[in-house]
Write an enzyme that holds these catalytic residues in place. Structure first.
Site, mmCIF file in Angstrom:
data_model
loop_
_atom_site.group_PDB
_atom_site.id
_atom_site.type_symbol
_atom_site.label_atom_id
_atom_site.label_comp_id
_atom_site.label_asym_id
_atom_site.label_seq_id
_atom_site.Cartn_x
_atom_site.Cartn_y
_atom_site.Cartn_z
ATOM 1 N N ASP A 229 0.830 -1.200 0.000
ATOM 2 C CA ASP A 229 0.000 0.000 0.000
ATOM 3 C C ASP A 229 0.872 1.260 0.000
ATOM 4 O OD1 ASP A 229 -2.824 0.943 0.388
ATOM 5 O OD2 ASP A 229 -1.979 1.857 2.195
ATOM 6 N N GLU A 280 14.799 -15.380 0.334
ATOM 7 C CA GLU A 280 15.156 -16.429 1.309
ATOM 8 C C GLU A 280 14.106 -17.541 1.303
ATOM 9 O OE1 GLU A 280 15.462 -14.599 5.166
ATOM 10 O OE2 GLU A 280 16.792 -13.046 4.390
HETATM 11 C C1 NOJ Z 1 -4.542 2.866 -0.870
HETATM 12 C C2 NOJ Z 1 -5.633 1.910 -0.554
HETATM 13 O O1 NOJ Z 1 -5.929 1.153 -1.693
HETATM 14 C C3 NOJ Z 1 -6.794 2.747 -0.088
HETATM 15 O O2 NOJ Z 1 -7.978 2.016 0.008
HETATM 16 C C4 NOJ Z 1 -6.414 3.373 1.225
HETATM 17 O O3 NOJ Z 1 -7.447 4.229 1.663
HETATM 18 C C5 NOJ Z 1 -5.130 4.171 1.095
HETATM 19 N N1 NOJ Z 1 -4.125 3.489 0.347
HETATM 20 C C6 NOJ Z 1 -4.563 4.475 2.461
HETATM 21 O O4 NOJ Z 1 -4.066 3.297 3.047
#
Ligand code: NOJ
Ligand code: CA
Length: 569
Positions: A229, A280
């Protein structure tokens, strides 16, 4: 149209796997990965929120669909302020979704069905409920605990102005002021997203060490990789300078060229470190970057040979249904990723954007970037959206590289536009006082069986977001085995894609088509899409070719508007 082809600048992967999912085969180069949004997929205990046992029960349906892997959005303990992208404990399962044993059962069942499991890792920020952050608040300014996050004194005589001018992706300022134990106003902390999502300081070696342990925890449990993310945001520019956005920057990484919080060079050494950890382990584990970075050659830095394996191709997702634009983005993608030896990915929908069965039929620019509601301009026409979505998916699934599908697109689900205001839950909705609708419209729980409660999402009828009245008509059991249904189109396309090895193939453009036509060959399959409205005649040898797949009913020798065919010439 002639077959005088010009070779696109693709690279053939060094080793072509015998089968897209054979072990040790760099399976991810050509994999079709299906995104499960846990809250909305399938609810086994009937509380209205999807869960891990619900997923396990539905694994056979995904095997039948023909996907190579699933990616699960976060299921870790979380106050759910941002639907789990606010993690309070990285090495456990939220009771809302089940237990670690349930996770193990899911992985076992998926693997038994030859489906790999990728999980979401959220390293840019934690929840404000995470122990690390509670300790940071308690320990006070200047402490090592505060150094895990980005705390700063405020500006102005009383420190009551935020440390810089950055704005949250969800709207409003990116800083929140804390209150000291004696009640006096304290330091500020940075949150690129909601105030409940404080950003970690990735310049701090302590943070890096914690995440090495987190990666190993899940790899030891047998997961096949991570979708990372906000992989473009983890390191911020030295000194946290003010940001002067270029006009037109949007949400979720618009403006990425200049923003001091996006795409900083410092992120790459983190991924090299993680790459080493993954190697690994056996079994070709994978990292996929959620990085809203443009242009494509810049994004390709995330998938250099010693970094991540994949990055979402959001430039493709954002390309309109237009032959010239599609050809350009496919060429640029294959060139940019090919230059670093990586496959391209292709994606049309996810839990953050307007579902493509609606997005492709919007008749006006969506001023909000992501999310539409009843008052949005250019409301999509339902039939046109579905028709284009089917054609766009048929085109996408014929491209060499990896593809991502978002749960429900195989049913042709549209964006749910008419959600009542008091049902909306996206922090974007709250942080903008209802000005931006946010992403709830693509997150409505799935319909499985038309005649069951909540259209088969569970057996109680509860649903955390209300399902629209016509959801049962779109249910999986209404489409399964039904000729011409969207579900059968996806199944058929995935079977052909695997059988003809399109994911590891080479793309050769076919020239000379009418305006609005995009055509290429991949191995022994010829793909022709008509992005225009009118019917186009197909010359020989295409007119007489064997029809493998059609996104819409077709007559021999002609291709109707907004449709795609796969032919064997
Ligand atoms: C991207 C994620 O896909 C989204 O749903 C989220 O709100 C933001 N990152 C923050 O983590
Ligand atoms: Ca549940």
């Amino acid at each position: 149209m002639t077959t005088e082809a010009h070779e696109a600048s693709t690279t053939t992967p060094a080793q072509t796997p015998a089968h897209p999912t054979a072990p040790g085969s760099e399976w991810w180069r050509s994999a079709v990965i299906y995104q499960i949004y846990p809250r909305s997929f399938a609810d086994a205990n009937g509380d209205g929120i999807g869960d891990l046992p619900g997923m396990t029960a539905r694994i056979p349906a995904l095997a039948d669909l023909g996907v190579d892997a699933i990616w699960l959005s976060p299921f870790m303990p979380s106050p759910q302020k941002d639907a789990g992208y606010d993690v309070a404990d990285y090495t456990d399962v939220d009771p809302l979704f089940g237990t670690l044993d349930d996770l193990d059962d899911l992985v076992t069942s998926a693997h038994r069905h030859h489906i790999r499991v990728i999980i979401d890792l959220v390293p840019n920020h934690t929840s404000d409920r995470h122990r690390w952050f509670r300790e940071a608040l308690a320990a006070g300014a200047g402490s090592p605990e505060r150094a895990r996050y980005i705390f700063r004194d405020g500006r102005g005589p009383n420190g009551d102005e935020a440390p810089n001018n950055w704005e949250s992706v969800f709207g409003g300022p990116a800083w929140t002021r804390t209150t000291d134990p004696d009640g006096a106003p304290g330091q500020w902390y940075l949150h690129l997203f909601d105030s409940s999502q404080p950003d970690l300081d990735w310049r701090n070696p302590w943070v890096r060490e914690q995440f090495r342990g987190i990666l190993r925890f899940w790899l030891d449990r047998g997961v096949d990789g991570f979708r990372v993310d906000v992989a473009h945001g983890m390191v911020k520019a030295e000194g946290l300078p003010d940001h002067h956005p270029a006009p037109g920057g949007g949400s979720m990484g618009g403006d990425e060229a200049t923003a001091p919080f996006w795409a900083q060079d410092g992120v790459h050494e983190i991924y090299r470190d993680w790459h080493g950890i993954l190697t690994e382990y056996d079994g070709d584990r994978v990292l996929c970057a959620e990085a809203w970075v443009t242009p494509l050659p810049r994004l390709a830095r995330w998938v250099r040979p010693d970094e991540m394996q994949q990055a979402f191709n959001f430039e493709y997702l954002e390309t309109p249904w237009d032959a010239a634009a599609l050809r350009r983005v496919v060429d640029e993608s294959l060139a940019a990723f090919g230059a670093v030896g990586a496959p391209s990915t292709w994606v049309l929908s996810n839990h953050d954007v307007v579902r493509h069965a609606s997005r492709l039929a919007l008749t006006a620019e969506n001023p909000q970037g992501h999310g539409i509601g009843p008052l949005s301009p250019g409301q999509p026409v339902r039939e046109l959206g579905l028709r284009r979505a089917r054609a766009a998916t048929a085109l996408m699934l014929a491209l060499p590289g990896g593809a991502y599908l978002y749960q429900g697109e195989e049913l042709g689900l549209p964006e749910v536009i008419e959600l009542p205001d008091d049902a909306r839950q996206d922090p974007t909705w709250f942080r903008t006082g209802g000005e931006r609708y946010g992403r709830d419209g693509c997150r409505v729980p799935l319909p499985w069986e038309a005649d069951s409660p909540a259209a088969g999402f569970n057996d109680t009828g509860a649903s955390w977001l209300p399902q629209p009245a016509d959801w049962p008509e779109l249910a999986r059991d209404r489409q399964d085995g039904v000729d011409g249904s969207t579900l059968e189109l996806y199944k058929h396309a995935l079977r052909l894609r695997a059988g003809h090895r399109l994911g590891t193939g080479d793309l050769v453009w076919l020239e000379g088509g009418a305006e609005g036509i995009i055509a290429f060959r991949n191995g022994d399959v010829t793909v022709i899409a008509n992005t225009g409205e009118g019917t186009v005649s197909l010359p020989e040898p295409f007119a007489g070719a064997e029809l493998l797949l059609a996104s819409a009913p077709v007559e021999p020798g002609v291709l109707p508007g907004d449709s795609t065919v796969w032919l064997r010439v």
